[in-house]
Design a protein around this motif. Structure first.
Motif, PDB file in Angstrom:
ATOM      1  N   CYS A  20       0.856  -1.189   0.000  1.00  0.00           N
ATOM      2  CA  CYS A  20       0.000   0.000   0.000  1.00  0.00           C
ATOM      3  C   CYS A  20       0.892   1.239   0.000  1.00  0.00           C
ATOM      4  CB  CYS A  20      -0.921   0.017   1.220  1.00  0.00           C
ATOM      5  SG  CYS A  20      -0.034   0.220   2.781  1.00  0.00           S
ATOM      6  N   ASP A  21       0.269   2.366  -0.148  1.00  0.00           N
ATOM      7  CA  ASP A  21       0.975   3.636  -0.076  1.00  0.00           C
ATOM      8  C   ASP A  21       1.574   3.812   1.322  1.00  0.00           C
ATOM      9  OD1 ASP A  21       1.395   6.405  -1.188  1.00  0.00           O
ATOM     10  OD2 ASP A  21       0.228   6.857   0.617  1.00  0.00           O
ATOM     11  N   LYS A  22       2.810   4.291   1.384  1.00  0.00           N
ATOM     12  CA  LYS A  22       3.477   4.447   2.677  1.00  0.00           C
ATOM     13  C   LYS A  22       2.705   5.392   3.598  1.00  0.00           C
ATOM     14  CE  LYS A  22       8.016   5.534   4.571  1.00  0.00           C
ATOM     15  NZ  LYS A  22       9.397   5.154   4.280  1.00  0.00           N
ATOM     16  N   ALA A  23       2.220   6.483   3.048  1.00  0.00           N
ATOM     17  CA  ALA A  23       1.477   7.454   3.877  1.00  0.00           C
ATOM     18  C   ALA A  23       0.222   6.801   4.456  1.00  0.00           C
ATOM     19  CB  ALA A  23       1.118   8.685   3.056  1.00  0.00           C
ATOM     20  N   ALA A  24      -0.458   5.988   3.654  1.00  0.00           N
ATOM     21  CA  ALA A  24      -1.667   5.303   4.130  1.00  0.00           C
ATOM     22  C   ALA A  24      -1.315   4.331   5.252  1.00  0.00           C
ATOM     23  CB  ALA A  24      -2.346   4.571   2.984  1.00  0.00           C
ATOM     24  N   SER A  25      -0.168   3.684   5.147  1.00  0.00           N
ATOM     25  CA  SER A  25       0.226   2.734   6.194  1.00  0.00           C
ATOM     26  C   SER A  25       0.530   3.453   7.508  1.00  0.00           C
ATOM     27  CB  SER A  25       1.442   1.909   5.740  1.00  0.00           C
ATOM     28  OG  SER A  25       2.647   2.666   5.816  1.00  0.00           O
ATOM     29  N   ILE A  26       1.114   4.621   7.408  1.00  0.00           N
ATOM     30  CA  ILE A  26       1.417   5.393   8.618  1.00  0.00           C
ATOM     31  C   ILE A  26       0.124   5.889   9.270  1.00  0.00           C
ATOM     32  CG2 ILE A  26       2.536   7.497   9.478  1.00  0.00           C
ATOM     33  CD1 ILE A  26       4.714   6.994   7.288  1.00  0.00           C
ATOM     34  N   GLY A  55       0.443  -7.219  -0.733  1.00  0.00           N
ATOM     35  CA  GLY A  55      -0.662  -6.875  -1.610  1.00  0.00           C
ATOM     36  C   GLY A  55      -1.863  -6.507  -0.775  1.00  0.00           C
ATOM     37  N   GLN A  56      -2.681  -5.592  -1.298  1.00  0.00           N
ATOM     38  CA  GLN A  56      -3.928  -5.178  -0.636  1.00  0.00           C
ATOM     39  C   GLN A  56      -3.710  -4.787   0.824  1.00  0.00           C
ATOM     40  OE1 GLN A  56      -7.541  -7.434  -1.582  1.00  0.00           O
ATOM     41  NE2 GLN A  56      -6.382  -8.530  -3.152  1.00  0.00           N
ATOM     42  N   GLY A  57      -2.657  -4.026   1.067  1.00  0.00           N
ATOM     43  CA  GLY A  57      -2.357  -3.590   2.427  1.00  0.00           C
ATOM     44  C   GLY A  57      -3.112  -2.361   2.845  1.00  0.00           C
ATOM     45  N   TRP A  99      -4.994 -13.127   9.668  1.00  0.00           N
ATOM     46  CA  TRP A  99      -4.344 -12.159   8.781  1.00  0.00           C
ATOM     47  C   TRP A  99      -5.413 -11.347   8.070  1.00  0.00           C
ATOM     48  CZ3 TRP A  99       1.078 -11.956   7.541  1.00  0.00           C
ATOM     49  CH2 TRP A  99       1.858 -12.880   8.240  1.00  0.00           C
ATOM     50  N   TYR A 100      -5.256 -10.025   8.117  1.00  0.00           N
ATOM     51  CA  TYR A 100      -6.211  -9.124   7.470  1.00  0.00           C
ATOM     52  C   TYR A 100      -5.547  -8.354   6.332  1.00  0.00           C
ATOM     53  CZ  TYR A 100      -9.428  -9.606  11.460  1.00  0.00           C
ATOM     54  OH  TYR A 100     -10.284 -10.080  12.415  1.00  0.00           O
ATOM     55  N   ARG A 101      -6.345  -8.051   5.321  1.00  0.00           N
ATOM     56  CA  ARG A 101      -5.936  -7.157   4.230  1.00  0.00           C
ATOM     57  C   ARG A 101      -6.621  -5.800   4.421  1.00  0.00           C
ATOM     58  NH1 ARG A 101     -10.341  -6.469   1.034  1.00  0.00           N
ATOM     59  NH2 ARG A 101     -11.923  -8.103   1.123  1.00  0.00           N
ATOM     60  N   ASN A 102      -6.183  -4.823   3.676  1.00  0.00           N
ATOM     61  CA  ASN A 102      -6.820  -3.493   3.646  1.00  0.00           C
ATOM     62  C   ASN A 102      -7.118  -2.939   5.038  1.00  0.00           C
ATOM     63  OD1 ASN A 102      -8.148  -5.019   0.957  1.00  0.00           O
ATOM     64  ND2 ASN A 102      -7.266  -2.993   0.613  1.00  0.00           N
ATOM     65  N   ALA A 103      -6.124  -2.983   5.906  1.00  0.00           N
ATOM     66  CA  ALA A 103      -6.318  -2.511   7.289  1.00  0.00           C
ATOM     67  C   ALA A 103      -6.251  -0.983   7.362  1.00  0.00           C
ATOM     68  CB  ALA A 103      -5.280  -3.157   8.210  1.00  0.00           C
ATOM     69  N   THR A 104      -7.266  -0.386   6.809  1.00  0.00           N
ATOM     70  CA  THR A 104      -7.434   1.072   6.883  1.00  0.00           C
ATOM     71  C   THR A 104      -7.974   1.412   8.277  1.00  0.00           C
ATOM     72  OG1 THR A 104      -9.700   0.870   6.142  1.00  0.00           O
ATOM     73  CG2 THR A 104      -8.004   1.177   4.423  1.00  0.00           C
TER      74      THR A 104
END
Ligand code: FES
Length: 140
Positions: A43-49, A86-88, A99-104
């Motif tokens: 995923c985008d680094k900013a989104a992960s932060i 993928g799909q982070g 395990w989860y994906r898309n952890a917004t």
């Protein structure tokens, strides 16, 4: 000038205090999230932060970041990459091994409310489930 090593007895006291302060002997679940990656691939680094900061903030607000008589103690760790890529953001919860994906932030809120507080994993975001084997506690 060479730095002198810390005497073992001082190390033990410092580490014991750290273990005590973090409530490590009372952890119910440990959550790892891929965030602030060296090579952001899932995923985008900013989104992960943003996701990592949200996780920290909410665990603290809900009092889940420390041992308590009334709520689970959730220990959190930022991982550089969980190798799914993928799909982070990718997030994993132990000992459940979910395990989860898309952890917004929105998904993290559901994981907190439904999985951590309700013991019901959020099925639509699960990519794998592999619980750790039950082990007896190591002597302290
Ligand atoms: S970069 Fe997020 S899992 Fe690898």
């Amino acid at each position: 000038m060479t730095e002198q090593p810390t005497p073992p007895e001082q190390c033990d006291a410092t580490l014991s205090a750290c273990v005590q302060n973090l409530g490590i002997n009372h952890i119910d679940r440990h959550v790892f999230i891929c965030a602030d990656q060296t090579k952001p691939k899932c995923c985008d680094k900013a989104a992960s932060i943003i996701a990592w900061n949200y996780l920290k903030k909410r665990l603290k607000e809900l009092g889940l970041d420390k041992p308590s008589e009334t709520s689970p103690h959730i220990f959190r760790t930022k991982a550089n990459c969980l190798r799914v890529c993928g799909q982070g953001p990718i997030l994993v919860v132990y000992p459940d091994g979910v395990w989860y994906r898309n952890a917004t932030p929105e998904v993290i809120e559901r994981i907190i409310q439904e999985h951590f507080l309700g013991d019901r994993p959020v099925s639509e975001y699960i990519i794998a489930t592999s619980p750790l084997p039950t082990l007896s506690k190591a002597p302290t």
